[in-house]
Design an enzyme around this catalytic site. Structure first.
Site, PDB file in Angstrom:
ATOM      1  N   HIS A   2      63.740  61.882  14.956  1.00 51.87           N
ATOM      2  CA  HIS A   2      65.001  62.463  14.491  1.00 51.87           C
ATOM      3  C   HIS A   2      65.209  62.009  13.043  1.00 51.87           C
ATOM      4  O   HIS A   2      64.760  60.927  12.662  1.00 51.87           O
ATOM      5  CB  HIS A   2      66.111  61.910  15.389  1.00 51.87           C
ATOM      6  CG  HIS A   2      67.461  62.505  15.190  1.00 51.87           C
ATOM      7  ND1 HIS A   2      68.315  62.086  14.197  1.00 51.87           N
ATOM      8  CD2 HIS A   2      68.112  63.479  15.867  1.00 51.87           C
ATOM      9  CE1 HIS A   2      69.439  62.776  14.285  1.00 51.87           C
ATOM     10  NE2 HIS A   2      69.341  63.630  15.287  1.00 51.87           N
TER      11      HIS A   2
ATOM     12  N   ASP B  66      64.373  54.073  19.336  1.00 52.32           N
ATOM     13  CA  ASP B  66      65.543  54.940  19.246  1.00 52.32           C
ATOM     14  C   ASP B  66      65.782  55.505  20.636  1.00 52.32           C
ATOM     15  O   ASP B  66      65.061  56.388  21.093  1.00 52.32           O
ATOM     16  CB  ASP B  66      65.247  56.047  18.214  1.00 52.32           C
ATOM     17  CG  ASP B  66      66.266  57.181  18.264  1.00 52.32           C
ATOM     18  OD1 ASP B  66      67.152  57.157  19.131  1.00 52.32           O
ATOM     19  OD2 ASP B  66      66.143  58.094  17.429  1.00 52.32           O
TER      20      ASP B  66
ATOM     21  N   GLN C 251      68.265  59.530  23.247  1.00 54.84           N
ATOM     22  CA  GLN C 251      68.066  60.513  24.314  1.00 54.84           C
ATOM     23  C   GLN C 251      67.637  59.878  25.625  1.00 54.84           C
ATOM     24  O   GLN C 251      67.789  60.495  26.679  1.00 54.84           O
ATOM     25  CB  GLN C 251      67.001  61.543  23.886  1.00 54.84           C
ATOM     26  CG  GLN C 251      67.407  62.423  22.740  1.00 54.84           C
ATOM     27  CD  GLN C 251      68.595  63.315  23.059  1.00 54.84           C
ATOM     28  OE1 GLN C 251      68.846  63.650  24.217  1.00 54.84           O
ATOM     29  NE2 GLN C 251      69.337  63.693  22.042  1.00 54.84           N
TER      30      GLN C 251
ATOM     31  N   LYS D  93      76.335  60.512  23.990  1.00 56.99           N
ATOM     32  CA  LYS D  93      75.308  61.247  24.750  1.00 56.99           C
ATOM     33  C   LYS D  93      75.189  60.696  26.165  1.00 56.99           C
ATOM     34  O   LYS D  93      74.393  61.171  26.970  1.00 56.99           O
ATOM     35  CB  LYS D  93      73.949  61.137  24.053  1.00 56.99           C
ATOM     36  CG  LYS D  93      73.919  61.811  22.681  1.00 56.99           C
ATOM     37  CD  LYS D  93      72.546  61.703  22.067  1.00 56.99           C
ATOM     38  CE  LYS D  93      72.562  61.913  20.575  1.00 56.99           C
ATOM     39  NZ  LYS D  93      72.578  63.309  20.178  1.00 56.99           N
TER      40      LYS D  93
ATOM     41  N   CYS E  33      67.785  68.342  13.889  1.00 55.51           N
ATOM     42  CA  CYS E  33      67.601  67.163  13.024  1.00 55.51           C
ATOM     43  C   CYS E  33      66.177  66.629  13.114  1.00 55.51           C
ATOM     44  O   CYS E  33      65.955  65.410  13.048  1.00 55.51           O
ATOM     45  CB  CYS E  33      68.606  66.052  13.341  1.00 55.51           C
ATOM     46  SG  CYS E  33      70.287  66.530  13.034  1.00 55.51           S
TER      47      CYS E  33
HETATM   48  N1  PMP Z   1      67.956  59.890  17.628  1.00 55.55           N
HETATM   49  C1  PMP Z   1      67.831  60.890  18.506  1.00 55.55           C
HETATM   50  C2  PMP Z   1      66.540  61.042  19.252  1.00 55.55           C
HETATM   51  C3  PMP Z   1      68.886  61.774  18.697  1.00 55.55           C
HETATM   52  O1  PMP Z   1      68.753  62.769  19.576  1.00 55.55           O
HETATM   53  C4  PMP Z   1      70.092  61.596  17.979  1.00 55.55           C
HETATM   54  C5  PMP Z   1      71.244  62.550  18.133  1.00 55.55           C
HETATM   55  N2  PMP Z   1      70.891  63.908  18.090  1.00 55.55           N
HETATM   56  C6  PMP Z   1      70.170  60.533  17.091  1.00 55.55           C
HETATM   57  C7  PMP Z   1      69.088  59.698  16.944  1.00 55.55           C
HETATM   58  C8  PMP Z   1      71.403  60.272  16.292  1.00 55.55           C
HETATM   59  O2  PMP Z   1      72.454  59.927  17.131  1.00 55.55           O
HETATM   60  P1  PMP Z   1      73.936  59.864  16.584  1.00 55.55           P
HETATM   61  O3  PMP Z   1      74.194  61.170  15.883  1.00 55.55           O
HETATM   62  O4  PMP Z   1      74.768  59.704  17.814  1.00 55.55           O
HETATM   63  O5  PMP Z   1      74.023  58.697  15.673  1.00 55.55           O
END
Ligand code: PMP
Length: 415
Positions: free
Chosen positions: A132, A209, A212, A235, A373
């Site tokens: 991401h 990270d 998910q 999430k 993203c």
């Molecule tokens: N890493 C992953 C794999 C994600 O899916 C996301 C959110 N789409 C993020 C990081 C970022 O999370 P946040 O926007 O809640 O900071």
């Protein structure tokens, strides 16, 4: 047994779970809402909504510095929430849990605190091609500040990490390996335990990270043996604005603060400031107090259902959706890893993903259309975007049927 529960593993309390989520009961464009955008953010159960409301009604005050009763109550609930997150991740001690806004802030914290203190010209940060943006850009920023460089381990056409290629890129200049536990664009579950073992064999710390992963499977940071683990509350059926960074205590002790202000200090004079102990050293200013309490309520709620039951239910939905996706003419799955979480990313011939997303909304079906993203992943698969249906604890096989039937109709008209 009701229709909604007809195909799920027998003991799974699907109807009860759905009844806990007020947002699911509404109609969108005259149709019952089918919410399949859980990888972006999940809906909230009344247990979380009520906890937030009750906290604001009875226990709210600023924390850690009050001598009055409400301040003490609020502090106790905030620190109890930290203990809940510790238990959730199986960290050794509560001091290893830093409350942050979410995964993005957690990774930026590590990049700016640990990274700036430990990276020099020519050092390397190793990530994968499925990260991401929040596990790419913070490293690019700190690389620019320190002269370090970013290296990227490739993926294959199934969206699986090529582990040997990652291993090859771990070299004498590697200072950190930072990898997504479960990909938000592809659903791929990475072999994070093996990655940690590979890196640790060379004495290199690993950040995972977990944005998910945490909503779908139990995470044990001691079993994974990772050094940093980041996730977001929103999430995980919890509030926005709250998440956590797990870090080994000895790392947190050695890391400098990254934001200055109240709470993170021990003493301040104009000449010199001494800092508080972790985790407070990294929680400058008034934190998201109610949100932390709400996050703990979400974790309690999920633990009440049980991780095995959640995993079995979501696995069933993914298998069912993957099989039915084969019926849709021109549908191409993006992300076909052997180990996958409950995400179905796809394109369809001749209909742009954004148009598909908009058409599906007319059926009351909420999906995500875009690059998620993860622009490098879109480039790799040579698609501008994908449609992503992502499943959660409250989704049903009937909802998968509605998605597939709607796709077939849309393609018949516009394809
Ligand atoms: N890493 C992953 C794999 C994600 O899916 C996301 C959110 N789409 C993020 C990081 C970022 O999370 P946040 O926007 O809640 O900071």
């Amino acid at each position: 047994m009701t229709a909604a529960a007809a195909h799920t593993p027998s003991a799974y309390p699907l109807d009860r779970i759905r009844a806990d989520f007020p947002a699911l009961a509404q109609q969108v464009r005259g149709k019952p809402l089918v919410y399949l955008d859980n990888a972006a953010s999940t809906q909230k159960p009344r247990q979380v909504i009520d906890t937030l409301a009750d906290f604001y009604r009875h226990d709210f005050a600023n924390i850690h510095r009050s001598v009055h009763t409400l301040g003490e109550r609020a502090t106790a609930r905030y620190e109890a929430a930290r203990e809940t997150v510790r238990r959730f991740l199986n960290a050794r001690r509560a001091e290893e849990i830093v409350f942050v806004r979410g995964t993005t802030e957690a990774i930026n914290l590590v990049a700016q605190s640990w990274g700036r203190a430990n990276l020099k010209e020519g050092d390397e940060i190793l990530i994968t091609a499925m990260e991401h943006h929040s596990n790419i850009v913070p490293w690019q920023l700190v690389c620019r500040q320190t002269g370090a460089r970013l290296r990227v381990a490739p993926i294959d056409t199934h969206g699986e990490l090529i582990l040997e290629e990652l291993a090859k890129r771990i070299g004498p200049r590697t200072r950190l390996v930072s990898v997504v536990h479960m990909s938000n664009a592809l659903g791929t579950l990475n072999p994070v335990k093996e990655i940690v073992a590979l890196a640790h064999a060379r004495g290199i710390p690993v950040l995972l990270d977990g944005a998910q992963a945490v909503p779908h499977l139990p995470v044990d940071v001691q079993a994974l043996d990772c050094d940093f683990y980041a996730f977001s509350g929103h999430k995980l059926y919890g509030p926005t604005g709250i998440g956590a960074l797990y870090a080994r205590h000895e790392l947190l002790e050695a890391m400098p603060p990254w934001q200055g202000g109240g709470e993170m200090i021990r003493t301040v004079t104009f000449e010199e400031t001494t800092y508080n102990d972790p985790p407070f050293k990294f929680e400058a200013g008034t934190p998201a107090i109610a949100e932390a309490v709400g996050l703990a309520a979400a974790i309690d709620y999920l633990e009440g259902i049980g991780w095995e039951a959640i995993a079995a239910h979501e696995h069933d939905l993914l298998e069912y959706a993957t099989a039915r996706a084969g019926e849709v003419p021109g549908l191409r799955l993006i992300g076909t890893a052997r180990e996958k979480g409950a995400i179905l990313s796809f394109t369809v011939d001749r209909v742009h993903p954004h148009d598909l997303g908009t058409f599906l909304d007319h059926y009351g079906i909420a999906v995500r259309a875009g690059h998620h993203c993860t622009m490098p992943v879109m480039d790799f698969f040579q698609v501008p975007a994908t449609v992503r249906a992502s499943f959660g604890i409250y989704n049903t096989r009937q909802e998968v049927d509605l998605l597939i039937d709607a796709l077939k109709e849309i393609i018949e008209v516009f394809g």
